[in-house]
Motif scaffolding. Structure first.
Motif, PDB file in Angstrom:
ATOM      1  N   GLU A  67       0.878  -1.164   0.000  1.00  0.00           N
ATOM      2  CA  GLU A  67       0.000   0.000   0.000  1.00  0.00           C
ATOM      3  C   GLU A  67       0.918   1.216   0.000  1.00  0.00           C
ATOM      4  OE1 GLU A  67      -2.116  -0.637   3.620  1.00  0.00           O
ATOM      5  OE2 GLU A  67      -3.412  -2.161   2.735  1.00  0.00           O
ATOM      6  N   SER A  68       0.471   2.284  -0.567  1.00  0.00           N
ATOM      7  CA  SER A  68       1.307   3.486  -0.582  1.00  0.00           C
ATOM      8  C   SER A  68       0.481   4.698  -0.170  1.00  0.00           C
ATOM      9  CB  SER A  68       1.911   3.713  -1.966  1.00  0.00           C
ATOM     10  OG  SER A  68       0.899   4.044  -2.888  1.00  0.00           O
ATOM     11  N   GLN A  69       1.224   5.677   0.290  1.00  0.00           N
ATOM     12  CA  GLN A  69       0.582   6.918   0.716  1.00  0.00           C
ATOM     13  C   GLN A  69       1.595   8.049   0.554  1.00  0.00           C
ATOM     14  OE1 GLN A  69      -0.812   6.839   4.766  1.00  0.00           O
ATOM     15  NE2 GLN A  69      -2.307   8.435   4.342  1.00  0.00           N
ATOM     16  N   TRP A  70       1.135   9.167   0.022  1.00  0.00           N
ATOM     17  CA  TRP A  70       2.000  10.333  -0.140  1.00  0.00           C
ATOM     18  C   TRP A  70       2.044  11.124   1.157  1.00  0.00           C
ATOM     19  CZ3 TRP A  70       5.245  11.440  -3.975  1.00  0.00           C
ATOM     20  CH2 TRP A  70       5.065  10.784  -5.201  1.00  0.00           C
ATOM     21  N   ASP A  71       3.226  11.529   1.546  1.00  0.00           N
ATOM     22  CA  ASP A  71       3.400  12.449   2.671  1.00  0.00           C
ATOM     23  C   ASP A  71       3.772  13.795   2.061  1.00  0.00           C
ATOM     24  OD1 ASP A  71       4.049  13.942   4.847  1.00  0.00           O
ATOM     25  OD2 ASP A  71       5.604  12.600   5.604  1.00  0.00           O
ATOM     26  N   THR A  72       2.878  14.740   2.217  1.00  0.00           N
ATOM     27  CA  THR A  72       3.110  16.070   1.633  1.00  0.00           C
ATOM     28  C   THR A  72       3.399  17.120   2.712  1.00  0.00           C
ATOM     29  OG1 THR A  72       0.732  16.481   1.654  1.00  0.00           O
ATOM     30  CG2 THR A  72       1.664  15.596  -0.390  1.00  0.00           C
ATOM     31  N   ASN A  73       3.728  16.654   3.908  1.00  0.00           N
ATOM     32  CA  ASN A  73       4.010  17.589   4.996  1.00  0.00           C
ATOM     33  C   ASN A  73       5.362  18.281   4.865  1.00  0.00           C
ATOM     34  OD1 ASN A  73       1.571  17.132   6.289  1.00  0.00           O
ATOM     35  ND2 ASN A  73       2.373  15.338   7.379  1.00  0.00           N
ATOM     36  N   GLU A  74       6.281  17.672   4.129  1.00  0.00           N
ATOM     37  CA  GLU A  74       7.598  18.274   3.951  1.00  0.00           C
ATOM     38  C   GLU A  74       7.642  18.999   2.608  1.00  0.00           C
ATOM     39  OE1 GLU A  74      10.815  15.618   4.839  1.00  0.00           O
ATOM     40  OE2 GLU A  74       9.649  14.601   6.364  1.00  0.00           O
ATOM     41  N   SER A  75       8.712  19.758   2.397  1.00  0.00           N
ATOM     42  CA  SER A  75       8.811  20.533   1.161  1.00  0.00           C
ATOM     43  C   SER A  75       8.831  19.637  -0.075  1.00  0.00           C
ATOM     44  CB  SER A  75      10.056  21.409   1.189  1.00  0.00           C
ATOM     45  OG  SER A  75      11.211  20.624   1.314  1.00  0.00           O
ATOM     46  N   ARG A  76       9.394  18.448   0.093  1.00  0.00           N
ATOM     47  CA  ARG A  76       9.429  17.506  -1.017  1.00  0.00           C
ATOM     48  C   ARG A  76       8.516  16.319  -0.690  1.00  0.00           C
ATOM     49  NH1 ARG A  76      14.764  14.481  -3.395  1.00  0.00           N
ATOM     50  NH2 ARG A  76      13.678  13.466  -5.098  1.00  0.00           N
ATOM     51  N   PRO A  77       7.394  16.184  -1.391  1.00  0.00           N
ATOM     52  CA  PRO A  77       6.483  15.063  -1.105  1.00  0.00           C
ATOM     53  C   PRO A  77       7.177  13.716  -1.320  1.00  0.00           C
ATOM     54  CG  PRO A  77       5.454  16.638  -2.579  1.00  0.00           C
ATOM     55  CD  PRO A  77       6.895  17.027  -2.458  1.00  0.00           C
ATOM     56  N   ARG A  78       6.847  12.784  -0.440  1.00  0.00           N
ATOM     57  CA  ARG A  78       7.434  11.445  -0.539  1.00  0.00           C
ATOM     58  C   ARG A  78       6.326  10.408  -0.517  1.00  0.00           C
ATOM     59  NH1 ARG A  78      12.236  12.498   3.755  1.00  0.00           N
ATOM     60  NH2 ARG A  78      13.723  13.274   2.230  1.00  0.00           N
ATOM     61  N   LYS A  79       6.524   9.386  -1.313  1.00  0.00           N
ATOM     62  CA  LYS A  79       5.563   8.296  -1.359  1.00  0.00           C
ATOM     63  C   LYS A  79       6.084   7.173  -0.466  1.00  0.00           C
ATOM     64  CE  LYS A  79       2.805   5.642  -4.653  1.00  0.00           C
ATOM     65  NZ  LYS A  79       2.586   5.358  -6.079  1.00  0.00           N
ATOM     66  N   TYR A  80       5.313   6.847   0.548  1.00  0.00           N
ATOM     67  CA  TYR A  80       5.687   5.796   1.486  1.00  0.00           C
ATOM     68  C   TYR A  80       4.986   4.501   1.115  1.00  0.00           C
ATOM     69  CZ  TYR A  80       8.045   8.978   4.660  1.00  0.00           C
ATOM     70  OH  TYR A  80       8.924   9.863   5.207  1.00  0.00           O
ATOM     71  N   TYR A  81       5.733   3.424   1.268  1.00  0.00           N
ATOM     72  CA  TYR A  81       5.201   2.087   0.967  1.00  0.00           C
ATOM     73  C   TYR A  81       5.162   1.261   2.242  1.00  0.00           C
ATOM     74  CZ  TYR A  81       6.082   3.270  -3.891  1.00  0.00           C
ATOM     75  OH  TYR A  81       6.078   3.875  -5.108  1.00  0.00           O
ATOM     76  N   LEU A  82       4.158   0.401   2.320  1.00  0.00           N
ATOM     77  CA  LEU A  82       3.969  -0.464   3.479  1.00  0.00           C
ATOM     78  C   LEU A  82       3.352  -1.773   2.990  1.00  0.00           C
ATOM     79  CD1 LEU A  82       3.927  -0.596   6.654  1.00  0.00           C
ATOM     80  CD2 LEU A  82       1.584   0.270   6.501  1.00  0.00           C
ATOM     81  N   LEU A  83       3.729  -2.877   3.638  1.00  0.00           N
ATOM     82  CA  LEU A  83       3.117  -4.163   3.273  1.00  0.00           C
ATOM     83  C   LEU A  83       1.621  -4.120   3.510  1.00  0.00           C
ATOM     84  CD1 LEU A  83       5.430  -6.924   4.825  1.00  0.00           C
ATOM     85  CD2 LEU A  83       5.131  -6.389   2.410  1.00  0.00           C
ATOM     86  N   SER A  84       0.854  -4.623   2.581  1.00  0.00           N
ATOM     87  CA  SER A  84      -0.588  -4.806   2.786  1.00  0.00           C
ATOM     88  C   SER A  84      -0.781  -6.117   3.559  1.00  0.00           C
ATOM     89  CB  SER A  84      -1.294  -4.899   1.428  1.00  0.00           C
ATOM     90  OG  SER A  84      -0.878  -6.084   0.769  1.00  0.00           O
ATOM     91  N   GLN A  85      -1.990  -6.421   3.936  1.00  0.00           N
ATOM     92  CA  GLN A  85      -2.235  -7.711   4.606  1.00  0.00           C
ATOM     93  C   GLN A  85      -1.857  -8.861   3.681  1.00  0.00           C
ATOM     94  OE1 GLN A  85      -2.928  -8.236   7.818  1.00  0.00           O
ATOM     95  NE2 GLN A  85      -2.599 -10.401   7.326  1.00  0.00           N
ATOM     96  N   THR A  86      -2.223  -8.742   2.404  1.00  0.00           N
ATOM     97  CA  THR A  86      -1.829  -9.776   1.435  1.00  0.00           C
ATOM     98  C   THR A  86      -0.316  -9.843   1.327  1.00  0.00           C
ATOM     99  OG1 THR A  86      -3.857  -9.403   0.179  1.00  0.00           O
ATOM    100  CG2 THR A  86      -2.059 -10.522  -0.972  1.00  0.00           C
ATOM    101  N   GLY A  87       0.331  -8.693   1.317  1.00  0.00           N
ATOM    102  CA  GLY A  87       1.796  -8.645   1.249  1.00  0.00           C
ATOM    103  C   GLY A  87       2.440  -9.353   2.431  1.00  0.00           C
TER     104      GLY A  87
END
Length: 111
Positions: A67-87
């Motif tokens: 699963e992924s989620q963008w973090d836009t709190n910093e000056s440069r947005p970053r896409k974070y990845y995390l294992l899903s339940q299936t993963g």
């Protein structure tokens, strides 16, 4: 006929391909963005080129292992990845397969 080093390089590339998936999945029980994942893997002796990592992350996400989620709190947005339940389930099963395969291979290549 290819020289022996080219042959070794090609076979090593094939060998690393599958093992990199387990390595990447192993580090995503906590959210990581691409560069942090490269650094964490490098610290643990697994080098991975960003040009290899990012397409792999996209493929694993498409397979619904991440699963992924963008973090836009910093000056440069970053896409974070995390294992899903299936993963998580796939990773656990891959670890079982890896251990069985490694044990079998060790019995073949060690005298």
């Amino acid at each position: 006929m290819a020289n022996i080093q080219e042959t070794i390089n090609g076979l090593t590339h094939e060998l690393r391909r599958g093992t990199l998936i387990i390595g990447v999945l192993s580090q995503l029980s906590e959210p990581q963005y691409g560069y942090s994942l490269v650094s964490v893997l490098e610290e643990k002796g697994i080098s991975i080129d960003p040009g290899t990592l990012y397409p792999l992350l996209r493929r694993l996400e498409k397979q619904e292992l991440l699963e992924s989620q963008w973090d836009t709190n910093e000056s440069r947005p970053r896409k974070y990845y995390l294992l899903s339940q299936t993963g998580k389930e796939v990773y656990e099963q891959l670890c079982v397969e890896w251990k069985n395969l490694a044990q079998s291979m060790n019995s073949l290549i060690e005298p």
